[in-house]
Design a protein around this motif. Sequence first.
Motif, PDB file in Angstrom:
ATOM      1  N   SER A  76       1.022  -0.823   0.455  1.00 25.84           N
ATOM      2  CA  SER A  76      -0.031  -0.085  -0.017  1.00 25.84           C
ATOM      3  C   SER A  76       1.615   0.998   0.086  1.00 25.84           C
ATOM      4  N   PHE A  77       0.379   3.079  -0.605  1.00 25.63           N
ATOM      5  CA  PHE A  77       1.368   3.660  -0.805  1.00 25.63           C
ATOM      6  C   PHE A  77       0.269   4.745  -0.938  1.00 25.63           C
ATOM      7  N   GLU A  78       0.076   6.277  -0.980  1.00 24.70           N
ATOM      8  CA  GLU A  78      -0.770   7.080  -1.248  1.00 24.70           C
ATOM      9  C   GLU A  78       0.531   7.972  -1.778  1.00 24.70           C
ATOM     10  N   ILE A  79      -0.258   8.671  -2.755  1.00 24.88           N
ATOM     11  CA  ILE A  79       0.683  10.337  -2.849  1.00 24.88           C
ATOM     12  C   ILE A  79      -0.641  11.428  -2.853  1.00 24.88           C
ATOM     13  N   LEU A  80       0.683  12.184  -2.626  1.00 24.80           N
ATOM     14  CA  LEU A  80       0.171  13.373  -1.788  1.00 24.80           C
ATOM     15  C   LEU A  80      -0.040  14.905  -2.365  1.00 24.80           C
ATOM     16  N   LEU A  81      -0.562  15.333  -3.466  1.00 31.20           N
ATOM     17  CA  LEU A  81       0.072  16.376  -4.309  1.00 31.20           C
ATOM     18  C   LEU A  81      -0.769  17.602  -3.281  1.00 31.20           C
ATOM     19  N   ILE A  82       0.355  18.229  -2.990  1.00 32.34           N
ATOM     20  CA  ILE A  82      -0.213  19.431  -2.586  1.00 32.34           C
ATOM     21  C   ILE A  82      -0.171  20.687  -3.318  1.00 32.34           C
ATOM     22  N   ASN A  83      -0.713  21.739  -3.764  1.00 33.10           N
ATOM     23  CA  ASN A  83      -0.628  22.939  -4.175  1.00 33.10           C
ATOM     24  C   ASN A  83      -0.232  23.816  -3.811  1.00 33.10           C
ATOM     25  N   ASP A  84       0.803  24.746  -4.134  1.00 31.70           N
ATOM     26  CA  ASP A  84       1.345  25.822  -3.555  1.00 31.70           C
ATOM     27  C   ASP A  84       0.840  26.953  -4.232  1.00 31.70           C
ATOM     28  N   GLY A  85      -0.356  27.112  -4.766  1.00 33.46           N
ATOM     29  CA  GLY A  85      -0.794  28.136  -4.883  1.00 33.46           C
ATOM     30  C   GLY A  85      -0.628  28.095  -6.973  1.00 33.46           C
ATOM     31  N   SER A  86      -0.279  27.560  -7.291  1.00 32.18           N
ATOM     32  CA  SER A  86      -0.360  27.480  -8.860  1.00 32.18           C
ATOM     33  C   SER A  86      -1.195  28.494  -9.635  1.00 32.18           C
ATOM     34  N   SER A  87      -1.042  29.597 -10.800  1.00 29.46           N
ATOM     35  CA  SER A  87      -1.709  29.947 -11.217  1.00 29.46           C
ATOM     36  C   SER A  87      -2.045  29.653 -12.522  1.00 29.46           C
ATOM     37  N   ASP A  88      -1.627  28.398 -12.858  1.00 26.56           N
ATOM     38  CA  ASP A  88      -2.018  27.666 -14.070  1.00 26.56           C
ATOM     39  C   ASP A  88      -3.167  26.430 -14.084  1.00 26.56           C
ATOM     40  N   ALA A  89      -2.234  25.462 -15.034  1.00 28.77           N
ATOM     41  CA  ALA A  89      -3.616  24.658 -15.382  1.00 28.77           C
ATOM     42  C   ALA A  89      -3.523  23.400 -14.116  1.00 28.77           C
ATOM     43  N   SER A  90      -2.763  23.778 -13.602  1.00 32.04           N
ATOM     44  CA  SER A  90      -2.012  22.580 -13.284  1.00 32.04           C
ATOM     45  C   SER A  90      -2.448  22.028 -11.202  1.00 32.04           C
ATOM     46  N   LEU A  91      -3.234  22.940 -10.950  1.00 34.73           N
ATOM     47  CA  LEU A  91      -4.512  22.315  -9.906  1.00 34.73           C
ATOM     48  C   LEU A  91      -5.705  21.773 -10.577  1.00 34.73           C
ATOM     49  N   LYS A  92      -5.835  22.138 -11.572  1.00 40.34           N
ATOM     50  CA  LYS A  92      -7.284  21.109 -12.279  1.00 40.34           C
ATOM     51  C   LYS A  92      -6.707  19.343 -12.968  1.00 40.34           C
ATOM     52  N   ILE A  93      -5.635  19.743 -13.070  1.00 37.23           N
ATOM     53  CA  ILE A  93      -4.497  18.463 -13.468  1.00 37.23           C
ATOM     54  C   ILE A  93      -5.155  16.895 -12.550  1.00 37.23           C
ATOM     55  N   ALA A  94      -4.469  18.080 -11.144  1.00 38.63           N
ATOM     56  CA  ALA A  94      -3.708  17.692 -10.246  1.00 38.63           C
ATOM     57  C   ALA A  94      -5.312  16.841  -9.208  1.00 38.63           C
ATOM     58  N   LYS A  95      -6.426  17.661  -9.490  1.00 39.00           N
ATOM     59  CA  LYS A  95      -7.849  17.349  -9.242  1.00 39.00           C
ATOM     60  C   LYS A  95      -8.573  16.612 -10.198  1.00 39.00           C
ATOM     61  N   ASN A  96      -8.468  16.179 -11.448  1.00 38.52           N
ATOM     62  CA  ASN A  96      -8.484  14.833 -12.625  1.00 38.52           C
ATOM     63  C   ASN A  96      -7.808  13.841 -12.093  1.00 38.52           C
ATOM     64  N   PHE A  97      -6.835  14.302 -11.361  1.00 42.38           N
ATOM     65  CA  PHE A  97      -6.392  12.691 -11.218  1.00 42.38           C
ATOM     66  C   PHE A  97      -6.520  11.931  -9.449  1.00 42.38           C
ATOM     67  N   ASN A 148      -4.998  22.082  -1.014  1.00 41.28           N
ATOM     68  CA  ASN A 148      -4.497  22.814  -2.256  1.00 41.28           C
ATOM     69  C   ASN A 148      -5.003  23.948  -1.451  1.00 41.28           C
ATOM     70  N   LEU A 149      -2.976  24.808  -1.007  1.00 39.88           N
ATOM     71  CA  LEU A 149      -2.835  26.024  -0.738  1.00 39.88           C
ATOM     72  C   LEU A 149      -2.979  27.471  -1.883  1.00 39.88           C
ATOM     73  N   LYS A 150      -3.984  28.190  -1.436  1.00 38.70           N
ATOM     74  CA  LYS A 150      -4.757  28.787  -2.228  1.00 38.70           C
ATOM     75  C   LYS A 150      -3.509  30.681  -2.369  1.00 38.70           C
ATOM     76  N   GLU A 151      -2.432  30.328  -1.580  1.00 39.05           N
ATOM     77  CA  GLU A 151      -1.487  30.734  -1.971  1.00 39.05           C
ATOM     78  C   GLU A 151      -0.142  30.798  -1.722  1.00 39.05           C
ATOM     79  N   ASN A 152       0.630  31.419  -2.760  1.00 40.96           N
ATOM     80  CA  ASN A 152       2.422  30.806  -2.815  1.00 40.96           C
ATOM     81  C   ASN A 152       3.072  30.989  -1.510  1.00 40.96           C
ATOM     82  N   LYS A 153       3.525  29.575  -1.363  1.00 35.70           N
ATOM     83  CA  LYS A 153       4.157  29.886   0.600  1.00 35.70           C
ATOM     84  C   LYS A 153       5.480  29.714   0.402  1.00 35.70           C
TER      85      LYS A 153
END
Length: 376
Positions: free
Chosen positions: A32-53, A65-70
């Motif tokens: 067993s393993f998990e994949i943890l995606l962490i969005n650092d406030g992206s402004s391009d299509a990266s978040l959409k890609i991550a949500k689809n996966f 999903n971090l709304k601001e770039n930290k």
Amino acid sequence: MPIFTVAIPFYNDQNYLSKAITSCLHQEFQESFEILLINDGSSDASLKIAKNFRNCFPEKIRLINLKENKGVGFVRQRAVEAAKGDYIVWADADDVQCPQRLKTIRRFFKENPDVDICLHDCYFIDKEGRPIDKQLKWPKSFEENPLYFEIKRNYFFIGFSAQRAGLNIPFRSRCRDFPEDYDFILRALFKNKKLKLIPEKLSHYRIHGKNRSNRHSYTYRATKEILEGLNLSELSKMLQNSSCLKEKEISLAICELLMTKENFKEALEKLKNGNHNCFYSNFMQGVCYFFLGNNKDSALYFDRAYSLDSTEPSVQNNLGVLKYKMGEVESAVELLKNALQNKPDYLDAQRNLKVASNGRNSLSITKKPLRLSWVY
């Protein structure tokens, strides 16, 4: 509970993120393993890609999903806090993982229960995914005393690493581009966490010109800040406990850190007491005398270093600077040109040659010998 949390921080990585996630999904690892995606406030299509996966593989993928770039240090710490696995495996959003990566890391930790952090080799690819003929080369005795080698330069690429959960070495983020991996590994080694290498290529590292490691001027300032925070007394004791280091190596490492702290007088005293007549010692004494305002002795020691290695670009540059300051313009220009012939992308020498050609006097020396790249 999963064995691994594969953590993928991302920020505006729409061109590469899909391949990065797909390579993590296509692992040969059967447990067993998990994949943890962490969005650092992206402004391009990266978040959409991550949500689809995430929507396609809800049992395997989680998304923060971090709304601001930290900044990546903040993001990595969030990943550590959210991880459910016994081990955290780092994967960069612009890299591609080999299918045997998790299986190999699992076997490694089983065979090395005393190891806290592992680091493996990689392939190199360009922005289109085509192979690049480059190799990594760690120092021969790196595993015997990684702290010694890490204080000289950063060999720790976090995207090629995995760590046990619960190390209690938090990632820090002082600003967005802070080199959190170097800060992390130095503090981990200072707390006697054990690092070991896996001599197998388990990732494809993508070189595309926007890699953080290419930002040399910022990296130097941040590295200086990190090294200035080290306790020299504790460091000296830790290095002296190593059976693989000679007294000369320890002494020069401490002097180098004193110079990083701009304590040139104390560094010079230690160098003279050590009586090490080698290229590096002479070079360092030349630097110390220069910043103590003694150009005559600075030139003397750079000249001694030059006699031991006349092809090293940084000593050619520094001796050229001193020659120029003493009015030997033709000799200075020749040395600067030789430095650029040996290393065409040498920024200090480029600038100094331009300044000297204009008859100005604002030339600058290089504080350390140009280190041999560990990528060749």
